[in-house]
Design a protein around this motif. Structure first.
Motif, PDB file in Angstrom:
ATOM      1  N   ALA A 123       0.830  -1.207   0.000  1.00  0.00           N
ATOM      2  CA  ALA A 123       0.000   0.000   0.000  1.00  0.00           C
ATOM      3  C   ALA A 123       0.865   1.257   0.000  1.00  0.00           C
ATOM      4  CB  ALA A 123      -0.932   0.002   1.209  1.00  0.00           C
ATOM      5  N   VAL A 124       1.917   1.267   0.805  1.00  0.00           N
ATOM      6  CA  VAL A 124       2.806   2.430   0.864  1.00  0.00           C
ATOM      7  C   VAL A 124       3.520   2.621  -0.468  1.00  0.00           C
ATOM      8  CG1 VAL A 124       4.930   3.309   1.921  1.00  0.00           C
ATOM      9  CG2 VAL A 124       3.119   2.395   3.364  1.00  0.00           C
ATOM     10  N   LEU A 125       4.012   1.544  -1.060  1.00  0.00           N
ATOM     11  CA  LEU A 125       4.697   1.655  -2.353  1.00  0.00           C
ATOM     12  C   LEU A 125       3.755   2.188  -3.425  1.00  0.00           C
ATOM     13  CD1 LEU A 125       6.900  -1.551  -2.376  1.00  0.00           C
ATOM     14  CD2 LEU A 125       7.723   0.812  -2.453  1.00  0.00           C
ATOM     15  N   SER A 126       2.502   1.781  -3.402  1.00  0.00           N
ATOM     16  CA  SER A 126       1.531   2.290  -4.373  1.00  0.00           C
ATOM     17  C   SER A 126       1.329   3.790  -4.203  1.00  0.00           C
ATOM     18  CB  SER A 126       0.193   1.568  -4.224  1.00  0.00           C
ATOM     19  OG  SER A 126       0.342   0.212  -4.564  1.00  0.00           O
ATOM     20  N   LYS A 127       1.216   4.248  -2.962  1.00  0.00           N
ATOM     21  CA  LYS A 127       1.047   5.686  -2.701  1.00  0.00           C
ATOM     22  C   LYS A 127       2.293   6.460  -3.115  1.00  0.00           C
ATOM     23  CE  LYS A 127      -2.204   5.168   1.102  1.00  0.00           C
ATOM     24  NZ  LYS A 127      -2.422   5.304   2.547  1.00  0.00           N
ATOM     25  N   LEU A 128       3.471   5.908  -2.806  1.00  0.00           N
ATOM     26  CA  LEU A 128       4.717   6.583  -3.179  1.00  0.00           C
ATOM     27  C   LEU A 128       4.884   6.639  -4.697  1.00  0.00           C
ATOM     28  CD1 LEU A 128       7.124   5.132  -0.466  1.00  0.00           C
ATOM     29  CD2 LEU A 128       6.322   7.497  -0.649  1.00  0.00           C
ATOM     30  N   THR A 129       4.459   5.609  -5.387  1.00  0.00           N
ATOM     31  CA  THR A 129       4.526   5.598  -6.854  1.00  0.00           C
ATOM     32  C   THR A 129       3.633   6.696  -7.416  1.00  0.00           C
ATOM     33  OG1 THR A 129       4.988   3.227  -6.873  1.00  0.00           O
ATOM     34  CG2 THR A 129       4.140   4.192  -8.925  1.00  0.00           C
ATOM     35  N   ARG A 130       2.408   6.808  -6.890  1.00  0.00           N
ATOM     36  CA  ARG A 130       1.516   7.885  -7.326  1.00  0.00           C
ATOM     37  C   ARG A 130       2.126   9.249  -7.025  1.00  0.00           C
ATOM     38  NH1 ARG A 130      -2.374   4.486  -5.148  1.00  0.00           N
ATOM     39  NH2 ARG A 130      -2.640   5.800  -3.310  1.00  0.00           N
ATOM     40  N   LYS A 131       2.767   9.353  -5.873  1.00  0.00           N
ATOM     41  CA  LYS A 131       3.383  10.626  -5.491  1.00  0.00           C
ATOM     42  C   LYS A 131       4.507  10.991  -6.458  1.00  0.00           C
ATOM     43  CE  LYS A 131       5.187  13.125  -1.565  1.00  0.00           C
ATOM     44  NZ  LYS A 131       4.800  13.354  -0.191  1.00  0.00           N
ATOM     45  N   ALA A 132       5.335  10.019  -6.832  1.00  0.00           N
ATOM     46  CA  ALA A 132       6.424  10.283  -7.783  1.00  0.00           C
ATOM     47  C   ALA A 132       5.864  10.686  -9.141  1.00  0.00           C
ATOM     48  CB  ALA A 132       7.330   9.053  -7.920  1.00  0.00           C
ATOM     49  N   ASN A 133       4.836   9.988  -9.602  1.00  0.00           N
ATOM     50  CA  ASN A 133       4.223  10.325 -10.894  1.00  0.00           C
ATOM     51  C   ASN A 133       3.590  11.716 -10.853  1.00  0.00           C
ATOM     52  OD1 ASN A 133       4.921   7.918 -12.168  1.00  0.00           O
ATOM     53  ND2 ASN A 133       3.080   6.887 -11.463  1.00  0.00           N
ATOM     54  N   THR A 134       2.932  12.029  -9.753  1.00  0.00           N
ATOM     55  CA  THR A 134       2.292  13.337  -9.619  1.00  0.00           C
ATOM     56  C   THR A 134       3.336  14.446  -9.558  1.00  0.00           C
ATOM     57  OG1 THR A 134       0.432  12.325  -8.496  1.00  0.00           O
ATOM     58  CG2 THR A 134       0.704  14.691  -8.208  1.00  0.00           C
ATOM     59  N   LEU A 135       4.410  14.211  -8.821  1.00  0.00           N
ATOM     60  CA  LEU A 135       5.471  15.208  -8.742  1.00  0.00           C
ATOM     61  C   LEU A 135       6.078  15.459 -10.123  1.00  0.00           C
ATOM     62  CD1 LEU A 135       7.962  15.665  -5.920  1.00  0.00           C
ATOM     63  CD2 LEU A 135       8.779  15.789  -8.253  1.00  0.00           C
ATOM     64  N   THR A 136       6.268  14.403 -10.896  1.00  0.00           N
ATOM     65  CA  THR A 136       6.791  14.542 -12.260  1.00  0.00           C
ATOM     66  C   THR A 136       5.860  15.402 -13.102  1.00  0.00           C
ATOM     67  OG1 THR A 136       7.841  12.363 -12.102  1.00  0.00           O
ATOM     68  CG2 THR A 136       7.514  13.261 -14.318  1.00  0.00           C
ATOM     69  N   ASN A 137       4.561  15.110 -13.047  1.00  0.00           N
ATOM     70  CA  ASN A 137       3.579  15.892 -13.810  1.00  0.00           C
ATOM     71  C   ASN A 137       3.521  17.331 -13.329  1.00  0.00           C
ATOM     72  OD1 ASN A 137       2.907  13.719 -15.417  1.00  0.00           O
ATOM     73  ND2 ASN A 137       1.263  13.055 -14.064  1.00  0.00           N
ATOM     74  N   ARG A 138       3.616  17.525 -12.040  1.00  0.00           N
ATOM     75  CA  ARG A 138       3.583  18.874 -11.466  1.00  0.00           C
ATOM     76  C   ARG A 138       4.808  19.683 -11.900  1.00  0.00           C
ATOM     77  NH1 ARG A 138       2.572  23.280  -9.881  1.00  0.00           N
ATOM     78  NH2 ARG A 138       2.141  23.945  -7.787  1.00  0.00           N
ATOM     79  N   TYR A 139       5.955  19.033 -11.951  1.00  0.00           N
ATOM     80  CA  TYR A 139       7.178  19.694 -12.420  1.00  0.00           C
ATOM     81  C   TYR A 139       7.002  20.124 -13.874  1.00  0.00           C
ATOM     82  CZ  TYR A 139      12.041  20.395 -13.817  1.00  0.00           C
ATOM     83  OH  TYR A 139      13.211  20.920 -14.318  1.00  0.00           O
ATOM     84  N   LYS A 140       6.450  19.227 -14.682  1.00  0.00           N
ATOM     85  CA  LYS A 140       6.208  19.556 -16.091  1.00  0.00           C
ATOM     86  C   LYS A 140       5.278  20.753 -16.206  1.00  0.00           C
ATOM     87  CE  LYS A 140       6.955  14.947 -18.002  1.00  0.00           C
ATOM     88  NZ  LYS A 140       6.298  13.805 -18.663  1.00  0.00           N
TER      89      LYS A 140
END
Length: 150
Positions: A123-140
């Motif tokens: 569950a934590v890895l899934s949330k962290l994966t979403r967080k990394a993807n969201t941070l990437t999109n937010r940076y873009k």
């Protein structure tokens, strides 16, 4: 011949969850060319990040996960990726009271503990994966490549 249920179970495996997380952080790391641009950019400008932050607060996560800017999340995600890839230093056992009765009880319950921690880690890895993807999109979005969440 692989069955459909095998494919579903493989998607839910810890190994695949770790690979998805590492892939998302690697993508984030390759996308974020100037990490210092993330400083002082609040996390909650995007709905998905607000949701992750709210979930972290509900689970009494450490302050560095709940609050801060995108830069702190970037550093945290890279640190966790490194811990997964290279391992973490083994410290003392949590609650090291040395009681043998407690240790015997724990050994009897190893399978239950394993499933509990495996589920939590997934569950934590899934949330962290979403967080990394969201941070990437937010940076873009911040540098003008594309909108948040795309």
């Amino acid at each position: 011949m692989m069955q459909i249920t095998d494919s579903y179970n493989q998607k839910k495996s810890l190994f695949n969850a770790m690979n998805r997380f590492i892939g998302a952080v690697n993508n984030m790391d390759q996308t974020v060319m100037v990490p210092s641009l993330l400083r002082d950019v609040p996390l909650d400008d995007c709905a998905e990040l607000r949701e992750l932050r709210r979930a972290a607060a509900d689970n009494a996560a450490p302050a560095y996960f709940r609050d801060g800017d995108m830069y702190s999340s970037y550093v945290l995600l890279k640190s966790i990726r490194n811990d997964i890839e290279w391992g973490v230093l083994q410290g003392e056992k949590p609650g090291g009271t040395g009681g043998t009765g407690v240790e015997l009880e724990e050994e009897d319950d190893l399978e239950k503990q394993f499933h509990f921690h495996l589920s939590g880690l997934h569950a934590v890895l899934s949330k962290l994966t979403r967080k990394a993807n969201t941070l990437t999109n937010r940076y873009k979005e911040e540098i003008g490549i594309r909108g948040c969440g795309n």
